[in-house]
Design a protein around this motif. Structure first.
Motif, short mmCIF file in Angstrom:
data_model
loop_
_atom_site.label_atom_id
_atom_site.label_comp_id
_atom_site.label_asym_id
_atom_site.label_seq_id
_atom_site.Cartn_x
_atom_site.Cartn_y
_atom_site.Cartn_z
N ARG A 1 0.84 -1.19 0.00
CA ARG A 1 0.00 0.00 0.00
C ARG A 1 0.87 1.24 0.00
NH1 ARG A 1 -5.54 -1.19 2.09
NH2 ARG A 1 -5.78 1.02 1.71
N GLY A 2 0.32 2.32 -0.49
CA GLY A 2 1.02 3.59 -0.42
C GLY A 2 1.47 4.07 -1.78
N ALA A 3 2.18 5.19 -1.76
CA ALA A 3 2.64 5.82 -2.98
C ALA A 3 3.68 4.95 -3.68
CB ALA A 3 3.23 7.19 -2.68
N VAL A 4 3.65 5.00 -4.99
CA VAL A 4 4.62 4.25 -5.78
C VAL A 4 6.01 4.87 -5.61
CG1 VAL A 4 5.26 3.54 -8.11
CG2 VAL A 4 2.87 3.55 -7.43
N LEU A 5 6.06 6.20 -5.67
CA LEU A 5 7.32 6.92 -5.49
C LEU A 5 7.28 7.62 -4.14
CD1 LEU A 5 7.62 8.54 -9.02
CD2 LEU A 5 8.78 6.51 -8.17
N PRO A 6 8.33 7.48 -3.33
CA PRO A 6 8.34 8.14 -2.03
C PRO A 6 8.45 9.66 -2.18
CG PRO A 6 10.46 7.14 -2.46
CD PRO A 6 9.55 6.72 -3.58
N ALA A 7 7.78 10.38 -1.30
CA ALA A 7 7.86 11.83 -1.27
C ALA A 7 9.17 12.24 -0.61
CB ALA A 7 6.68 12.41 -0.50
N THR A 8 9.78 13.30 -1.14
CA THR A 8 11.04 13.74 -0.55
C THR A 8 10.94 15.21 -0.16
OG1 THR A 8 11.88 14.26 -2.75
CG2 THR A 8 12.46 12.13 -1.88
N GLY A 9 11.28 15.51 1.06
CA GLY A 9 11.38 16.88 1.50
C GLY A 9 10.11 17.50 2.06
N LYS A 10 8.96 16.96 1.71
CA LYS A 10 7.70 17.54 2.20
C LYS A 10 6.76 16.42 2.59
CE LYS A 10 7.85 21.83 -0.35
NZ LYS A 10 7.07 22.81 -1.07
N THR A 11 5.89 16.73 3.55
CA THR A 11 4.91 15.77 4.03
C THR A 11 3.53 16.41 3.98
OG1 THR A 11 6.53 14.80 5.52
CG2 THR A 11 4.22 14.33 5.97
N ARG A 12 2.57 15.69 3.45
CA ARG A 12 1.19 16.18 3.40
C ARG A 12 0.55 15.96 4.77
NH1 ARG A 12 -2.66 16.77 -0.82
NH2 ARG A 12 -1.00 16.12 -2.23
N ILE A 13 -0.03 17.04 5.32
CA ILE A 13 -0.72 16.96 6.60
C ILE A 13 -2.06 17.67 6.51
CG2 ILE A 13 1.43 16.86 7.93
CD1 ILE A 13 0.84 19.82 8.73
N THR A 14 -2.89 17.47 7.51
CA THR A 14 -4.13 18.22 7.65
C THR A 14 -3.95 19.12 8.86
OG1 THR A 14 -5.41 16.40 6.76
CG2 THR A 14 -6.60 18.05 8.05
N ILE A 15 -4.29 20.40 8.69
CA ILE A 15 -4.10 21.37 9.76
C ILE A 15 -5.25 22.37 9.73
CG2 ILE A 15 -2.64 22.82 8.31
CD1 ILE A 15 -1.05 23.58 10.81
N TYR A 16 -5.68 22.81 10.89
CA TYR A 16 -6.73 23.81 10.98
C TYR A 16 -6.08 25.17 11.20
CZ TYR A 16 -10.19 20.14 11.27
OH TYR A 16 -10.98 19.07 10.98
N ILE A 17 -6.40 26.12 10.34
CA ILE A 17 -5.86 27.49 10.39
C ILE A 17 -7.05 28.43 10.53
CG2 ILE A 17 -4.60 29.26 9.09
CD1 ILE A 17 -2.80 26.97 9.83
N ASP A 18 -6.90 29.46 11.36
CA ASP A 18 -7.97 30.46 11.48
C ASP A 18 -8.28 31.04 10.11
OD1 ASP A 18 -7.91 30.04 14.20
OD2 ASP A 18 -6.76 31.85 14.65
N ASP A 19 -9.56 31.31 9.87
CA ASP A 19 -9.99 31.82 8.56
C ASP A 19 -9.28 33.11 8.17
OD1 ASP A 19 -11.73 29.69 8.28
OD2 ASP A 19 -13.47 30.80 9.03
N GLU A 20 -9.11 34.01 9.14
CA GLU A 20 -8.47 35.29 8.81
C GLU A 20 -6.98 35.13 8.48
OE1 GLU A 20 -8.70 35.06 13.35
OE2 GLU A 20 -10.14 34.80 11.74
N ILE A 21 -6.34 34.16 9.11
CA ILE A 21 -4.93 33.88 8.81
C ILE A 21 -4.81 33.34 7.39
CG2 ILE A 21 -2.91 32.47 9.43
CD1 ILE A 21 -3.55 34.51 11.57
N LEU A 22 -5.65 32.39 7.06
CA LEU A 22 -5.63 31.80 5.73
C LEU A 22 -5.93 32.85 4.66
CD1 LEU A 22 -5.38 29.33 3.93
CD2 LEU A 22 -7.79 28.85 4.36
N ALA A 23 -6.94 33.67 4.90
CA ALA A 23 -7.30 34.71 3.93
C ALA A 23 -6.15 35.69 3.72
CB ALA A 23 -8.55 35.45 4.40
N ALA A 24 -5.46 36.04 4.80
CA ALA A 24 -4.33 36.98 4.69
C ALA A 24 -3.20 36.38 3.87
CB ALA A 24 -3.83 37.37 6.08
N PHE A 25 -2.89 35.12 4.12
CA PHE A 25 -1.83 34.48 3.34
C PHE A 25 -2.23 34.30 1.88
CE2 PHE A 25 0.27 33.37 7.33
CZ PHE A 25 1.60 33.48 6.96
N GLN A 26 -3.49 33.98 1.63
CA GLN A 26 -3.95 33.84 0.25
C GLN A 26 -3.89 35.18 -0.48
OE1 GLN A 26 -7.74 31.97 1.10
NE2 GLN A 26 -6.97 29.97 0.47
#
Length: 85
Positions: free
Chosen positions: A12-37
């Motif tokens: 199971r899992g990805a065919v090619l391993p990811a290097t340098g970055k990891t996918r995560i789920t994170i909750y960010i305040d709406d105003e923080i996200l809007a400002a960065f966007q």
């Protein structure tokens, strides 16, 4: 097409391993996200890249572990500094 396939040695899992970055789920305040966007759109880059850079910069300031409260403070400071321009 075969009637049956043998997946007993499949993995199971990805065919090619990811290097340098990891996918995560994170909750960010709406105003923080809007400002960065908004900032990312103005700069022509991705908001996740900007968030990653802000986190790297905050870690470079000292060797202490980054707490949720410190992260919120840093992001608010960045938003305030950028909105004053």
């Amino acid at each position: 097409m075969r009637d049956e396939y043998d997946f007993s040695k499949g993995k199971r899992g990805a065919v090619l391993p990811a290097t340098g970055k990891t996918r995560i789920t994170i909750y960010i305040d709406d105003e923080i996200l809007a400002a960065f966007q908004t900032r990312a759109e103005e700069m022509g880059s991705g908001y996740q890249t900007l968030m990653n850079e802000a986190l790297k910069a905050s870690l470079a300031k000292d060797d202490k572990p980054l707490t949720a409260a410190a992260l919120r403070r840093i992001l608010r400071e960045e938003m305030t500094a950028r909105s004053g321009r």
